[in-house]
Design a protein around this motif. Structure first.
Motif, PDB file in Angstrom:
ATOM      1  N   LYS A  85      -2.980  -6.237  -9.008  1.00  0.00           N
ATOM      2  CA  LYS A  85      -2.388  -7.484  -8.558  1.00  0.00           C
ATOM      3  C   LYS A  85      -1.691  -8.159  -9.732  1.00  0.00           C
ATOM      4  CE  LYS A  85      -3.525 -12.111  -6.835  1.00  0.00           C
ATOM      5  NZ  LYS A  85      -4.592 -13.061  -6.442  1.00  0.00           N
ATOM      6  N   PRO A 105      -3.023  -3.107  -2.899  1.00  0.00           N
ATOM      7  CA  PRO A 105      -4.469  -2.897  -2.747  1.00  0.00           C
ATOM      8  C   PRO A 105      -4.895  -1.453  -2.976  1.00  0.00           C
ATOM      9  CG  PRO A 105      -3.440  -3.306  -0.615  1.00  0.00           C
ATOM     10  CD  PRO A 105      -2.402  -3.583  -1.648  1.00  0.00           C
ATOM     11  N   SER A 127       0.817  -1.217   0.000  1.00  0.00           N
ATOM     12  CA  SER A 127       0.000   0.000   0.000  1.00  0.00           C
ATOM     13  C   SER A 127       0.849   1.264   0.000  1.00  0.00           C
ATOM     14  CB  SER A 127      -0.910   0.001   1.234  1.00  0.00           C
ATOM     15  OG  SER A 127      -0.142  -0.098   2.415  1.00  0.00           O
ATOM     16  N   LEU A 181      -5.316  -1.095  -6.534  1.00  0.00           N
ATOM     17  CA  LEU A 181      -6.183  -2.136  -7.098  1.00  0.00           C
ATOM     18  C   LEU A 181      -5.482  -2.878  -8.228  1.00  0.00           C
ATOM     19  CD1 LEU A 181      -9.640  -0.289  -7.160  1.00  0.00           C
ATOM     20  CD2 LEU A 181      -8.709  -1.809  -5.399  1.00  0.00           C
TER      21      LEU A 181
END
Length: 311
Positions: free
Chosen positions: A129, A124, A87, A127
């Motif tokens: 991955k 995260p 993050s 958003l």
């Protein structure tokens, strides 16, 4: 190109993965293993080495090779600290990805770091991955050799001279301790998704420069990791005695994964051959190429390293 591997090692006296200590006793990692005995299934706990441990060794080998070949590596990874993008990007010194989003963010990250390109990351807050392109199973005893695996403790002493013991009379300067070691015929499986290296998984798909160089360094790092057994803890004093009993490598257009190497090599080769034929026929693609090294028999390659000429 999808690379799959299945390796069988005979490993004696290893402490590759201990998990906890109780006082002066350090335990080896154990895992439950289910196998069929006559007409029923049996559960037993066996020595194991985690896929996380093996993946760490692979990634550090990847770092070393990438630096030698002038490919980009994150500053933390250079120090052996494998902190992926989370993050907060600020811990990654010199990153230029902070203000980017979506596929552009993923492209920026993998452009800056080969390790996150091959082994993935997740942020995260963005958003975004990226699934790892390399996978390792736990290393566990082969089913046909479960009863031959063992764990035993080894007694050690941390030595201190008389002057130190006299000086620190109430402290535990010279200590006794026990470390569990294990021996077994281990099996390890996994895959390397070569095609997805050097390009984004989020749409629109974009590629970085030197994609082929990244694919080659990822495969070379895998070869070094598996054939030279370069993973695990406490290698400086507990470097195990290792023999590669069998190593199988396959290369395919679509994801094809080799089953674990069994004790009956002839039956295993027959299974692999029939499975590759069926796989190619159903998907209407080229038959996966399989190369293998066998310690006790003459396989289709002379050394474990030769098996990696599959690409």
């Amino acid at each position: 190109m999808w690379i799959s591997f299945s390796v069988r090692y005979l490993v004696n006296v290893e402490d590759l993965n201990n998990v906890e200590s109780a006082g002066n006793y350090v335990r080896h990692r154990r895992a439950p293993l289910v196998f069929k005995e006559k007409d029923s299934y049996t559960v037993t706990y066996v020595p194991a080495v985690s896929g996380e441990m093996i993946a760490h060794g692979y990634q550090m080998n990847l770092v070393e090779l990438a630096l030698q070949r002038n490919l980009p590596v994150d500053n933390l990874a250079k120090q052996g600290i494998l902190i992926k993008r989370g993050s907060d990007d600020k811990v990654h010194e010199g990153t230029k990805c902070d203000d980017k989003k979506g596929s552009d963010y993923e492209l920026c990250v993998i452009d800056e770091d080969v390790v996150e390109d091959v082994a993935g990351f997740m942020n995260p807050n963005k958003l975004v991955k990226r699934t790892s392109n390399i996978a390792f199973s736990y290393m566990v005893p082969a089913i046909d050799a479960v009863k031959a695996s063992t764990i035993s403790s080894q007694f050690h002493v941390r030595y201190a001279n008389k002057e130190l013991m006299d000086k620190y009379k109430n402290e535990n300067i010279q200590s006794l301790y026990n470390i569990e070691t294990a021996s077994a015929s281990y099996v390890l499986t996994g895959y390397l998704n070569v095609n997805s290296i050097g390009k984004t998984q989020n749409y629109p798909v974009k590629e970085v420069d030197k994609k082929k160089d990244r694919e080659k360094v990822a495969l070379d790092a895998l070869m070094i990791t598996l054939t030279q057994f370069l993973f695990g803890a406490k290698l400086t004093r507990f470097k195990p005695i290792v023999e590669i009993e069998a190593l199988f490598i396959s290369a395919s257009e679509k994801p094809f994964n080799l089953p674990p190497v069994t004790g009956d090599i002839k039956k295993y080769i027959d299974l692999v051959n029939s499975t590759t034929d069926s796989f190619a026929k159903v998907l209407n693609i080229k038959r996966p190429v399989v190369k293998y090294y066998l310690k006790e028999e003459k396989g289709n390659v002379n050394t474990p390293i030769d098996a990696f000429t599959v690409m």
